[in-house]
Design a protein around this motif. Structure first.
Motif, PDB file in Angstrom:
ATOM      1  N   PRO A   1       0.844  -1.428  -0.058  1.00 37.61           N
ATOM      2  CA  PRO A   1       0.053  -0.030   0.080  1.00 37.61           C
ATOM      3  C   PRO A   1       0.941   1.281  -0.129  1.00 37.61           C
ATOM      4  O   PRO A   1       0.256   2.227  -0.356  1.00 37.61           O
ATOM      5  CB  PRO A   1      -0.794  -0.103   1.149  1.00 37.61           C
ATOM      6  CG  PRO A   1      -0.325  -1.153   2.203  1.00 37.61           C
ATOM      7  CD  PRO A   1       0.754  -1.941   1.101  1.00 37.61           C
ATOM      8  N   ASN A   2       2.122   1.172   0.321  1.00 31.73           N
ATOM      9  CA  ASN A   2       2.807   2.296   0.216  1.00 31.73           C
ATOM     10  C   ASN A   2       3.677   2.512  -1.057  1.00 31.73           C
ATOM     11  O   ASN A   2       4.224   3.554  -1.149  1.00 31.73           O
ATOM     12  CB  ASN A   2       4.136   2.308   1.444  1.00 31.73           C
ATOM     13  CG  ASN A   2       3.449   2.086   2.759  1.00 31.73           C
ATOM     14  OD1 ASN A   2       2.497   3.136   3.068  1.00 31.73           O
ATOM     15  ND2 ASN A   2       4.079   1.142   3.662  1.00 31.73           N
ATOM     16  N   ASN A   3       3.502   1.537  -1.994  1.00 40.72           N
ATOM     17  CA  ASN A   3       4.163   1.877  -2.978  1.00 40.72           C
ATOM     18  C   ASN A   3       3.174   2.700  -3.994  1.00 40.72           C
ATOM     19  O   ASN A   3       2.501   2.249  -4.914  1.00 40.72           O
ATOM     20  CB  ASN A   3       4.670   0.455  -3.712  1.00 40.72           C
ATOM     21  CG  ASN A   3       5.249   0.600  -5.130  1.00 40.72           C
ATOM     22  OD1 ASN A   3       5.266   1.600  -5.626  1.00 40.72           O
ATOM     23  ND2 ASN A   3       5.857  -0.438  -5.580  1.00 40.72           N
ATOM     24  N   TRP A   4       3.111   3.867  -4.031  1.00 43.80           N
ATOM     25  CA  TRP A   4       2.102   4.501  -5.092  1.00 43.80           C
ATOM     26  C   TRP A   4       2.670   4.996  -6.292  1.00 43.80           C
ATOM     27  O   TRP A   4       1.853   5.349  -7.241  1.00 43.80           O
ATOM     28  CB  TRP A   4       1.796   5.866  -4.020  1.00 43.80           C
ATOM     29  CG  TRP A   4       2.865   6.873  -3.813  1.00 43.80           C
ATOM     30  CD1 TRP A   4       3.473   6.874  -2.702  1.00 43.80           C
ATOM     31  CD2 TRP A   4       3.191   7.829  -4.613  1.00 43.80           C
ATOM     32  NE1 TRP A   4       4.504   7.847  -2.730  1.00 43.80           N
ATOM     33  CE2 TRP A   4       4.459   8.391  -4.051  1.00 43.80           C
ATOM     34  CE3 TRP A   4       2.924   8.447  -5.870  1.00 43.80           C
ATOM     35  CZ2 TRP A   4       5.139   9.640  -4.449  1.00 43.80           C
ATOM     36  CZ3 TRP A   4       3.587   9.552  -6.314  1.00 43.80           C
ATOM     37  CH2 TRP A   4       4.786   9.958  -5.498  1.00 43.80           C
ATOM     38  N   TRP A   5       4.042   4.416  -6.616  1.00 40.51           N
ATOM     39  CA  TRP A   5       4.621   4.610  -7.847  1.00 40.51           C
ATOM     40  C   TRP A   5       3.831   3.687  -8.917  1.00 40.51           C
ATOM     41  O   TRP A   5       3.447   3.929  -9.936  1.00 40.51           O
ATOM     42  CB  TRP A   5       6.029   4.597  -8.005  1.00 40.51           C
ATOM     43  CG  TRP A   5       6.540   5.995  -7.506  1.00 40.51           C
ATOM     44  CD1 TRP A   5       7.211   6.095  -6.479  1.00 40.51           C
ATOM     45  CD2 TRP A   5       6.982   6.984  -8.204  1.00 40.51           C
ATOM     46  NE1 TRP A   5       7.764   7.229  -6.172  1.00 40.51           N
ATOM     47  CE2 TRP A   5       7.392   7.788  -7.569  1.00 40.51           C
ATOM     48  CE3 TRP A   5       6.271   7.288  -9.466  1.00 40.51           C
ATOM     49  CZ2 TRP A   5       7.872   9.317  -7.760  1.00 40.51           C
ATOM     50  CZ3 TRP A   5       6.615   8.741  -9.840  1.00 40.51           C
ATOM     51  CH2 TRP A   5       7.544   9.442  -8.908  1.00 40.51           C
ATOM     52  N   GLU A   6       3.580   2.312  -8.344  1.00 40.08           N
ATOM     53  CA  GLU A   6       3.090   1.333  -8.907  1.00 40.08           C
ATOM     54  C   GLU A   6       1.620   1.088  -8.625  1.00 40.08           C
ATOM     55  O   GLU A   6       1.329   0.001  -8.799  1.00 40.08           O
ATOM     56  CB  GLU A   6       3.923   0.221  -9.034  1.00 40.08           C
ATOM     57  CG  GLU A   6       5.338   0.415  -9.770  1.00 40.08           C
ATOM     58  CD  GLU A   6       6.026  -0.885  -9.399  1.00 40.08           C
ATOM     59  OE1 GLU A   6       5.710  -1.715  -8.969  1.00 40.08           O
ATOM     60  OE2 GLU A   6       7.476  -0.528  -9.724  1.00 40.08           O
ATOM     61  N   TYR A   7       0.806   2.051  -8.008  1.00 39.58           N
ATOM     62  CA  TYR A   7      -0.303   1.619  -7.352  1.00 39.58           C
ATOM     63  C   TYR A   7      -1.401   0.718  -8.292  1.00 39.58           C
ATOM     64  O   TYR A   7      -1.667  -0.279  -7.738  1.00 39.58           O
ATOM     65  CB  TYR A   7      -1.150   2.758  -6.864  1.00 39.58           C
ATOM     66  CG  TYR A   7      -2.529   2.732  -6.590  1.00 39.58           C
ATOM     67  CD1 TYR A   7      -2.853   1.978  -5.542  1.00 39.58           C
ATOM     68  CD2 TYR A   7      -3.414   3.254  -7.227  1.00 39.58           C
ATOM     69  CE1 TYR A   7      -4.066   1.604  -5.217  1.00 39.58           C
ATOM     70  CE2 TYR A   7      -4.832   2.807  -7.262  1.00 39.58           C
ATOM     71  CZ  TYR A   7      -5.101   2.102  -6.086  1.00 39.58           C
ATOM     72  OH  TYR A   7      -6.302   1.923  -5.792  1.00 39.58           O
ATOM     73  N   PRO A   8      -2.018   1.313  -9.310  1.00 37.17           N
ATOM     74  CA  PRO A   8      -2.691   0.414 -10.058  1.00 37.17           C
ATOM     75  C   PRO A   8      -2.429  -1.018 -10.263  1.00 37.17           C
ATOM     76  O   PRO A   8      -3.066  -1.945 -10.102  1.00 37.17           O
ATOM     77  CB  PRO A   8      -3.427   1.213 -11.234  1.00 37.17           C
ATOM     78  CG  PRO A   8      -2.765   2.713 -11.322  1.00 37.17           C
ATOM     79  CD  PRO A   8      -1.490   2.628 -10.046  1.00 37.17           C
ATOM     80  N   MET A   9      -1.074  -1.045 -10.684  1.00 35.73           N
ATOM     81  CA  MET A   9      -0.486  -2.208 -11.422  1.00 35.73           C
ATOM     82  C   MET A   9      -0.150  -3.499 -10.075  1.00 35.73           C
ATOM     83  O   MET A   9      -0.936  -4.406 -10.333  1.00 35.73           O
ATOM     84  CB  MET A   9       0.637  -2.053 -12.103  1.00 35.73           C
ATOM     85  CG  MET A   9       0.212  -1.296 -13.428  1.00 35.73           C
ATOM     86  SD  MET A   9       1.501  -0.343 -14.018  1.00 35.73           S
ATOM     87  CE  MET A   9       2.203   0.599 -12.698  1.00 35.73           C
TER      88      MET A   9
END
Length: 79
Positions: free
Chosen positions: A51-59
């Motif tokens: 949940p903290n990886n917002w760079w790759e959020y949708p994927m």
């Protein structure tokens, strides 16, 4: 005769109790319990969702969702 009556009353009460319980499997739109939400989050985290990886959020969310869905379709309980 008395045992038949006791058995009959017991059967009626057990059927009544089962009928009052929410039908979890037959209604997928029913609200989830707190324990079910926590189990879902645990399964998604185990599948690689961050949940903290917002760079790759949708994927990363979609990938984890597919993994969890595949595990549930196979009957595998995520740890």
């Amino acid at each position: 005769m008395k045992t038949l009556l006791v058995t009959l009353v017991g059967a009626i009460f057990s059927v009544s109790a089962l009928a009052q319980q929410p039908a979890r499997n037959s209604d997928p739109s029913a609200p989830k319990t707190r324990a079910e939400v926590k189990a879902d989050l645990k399964a998604w985290l185990a599948a690689g969702y961050d949940p903290n990886n917002w760079w790759e959020y949708p994927m990363n969310a979609q990938r984890a969702g597919r993994i969890v869905a595949a595990q549930r379709a196979q009957g595998v309980q995520p740890q």
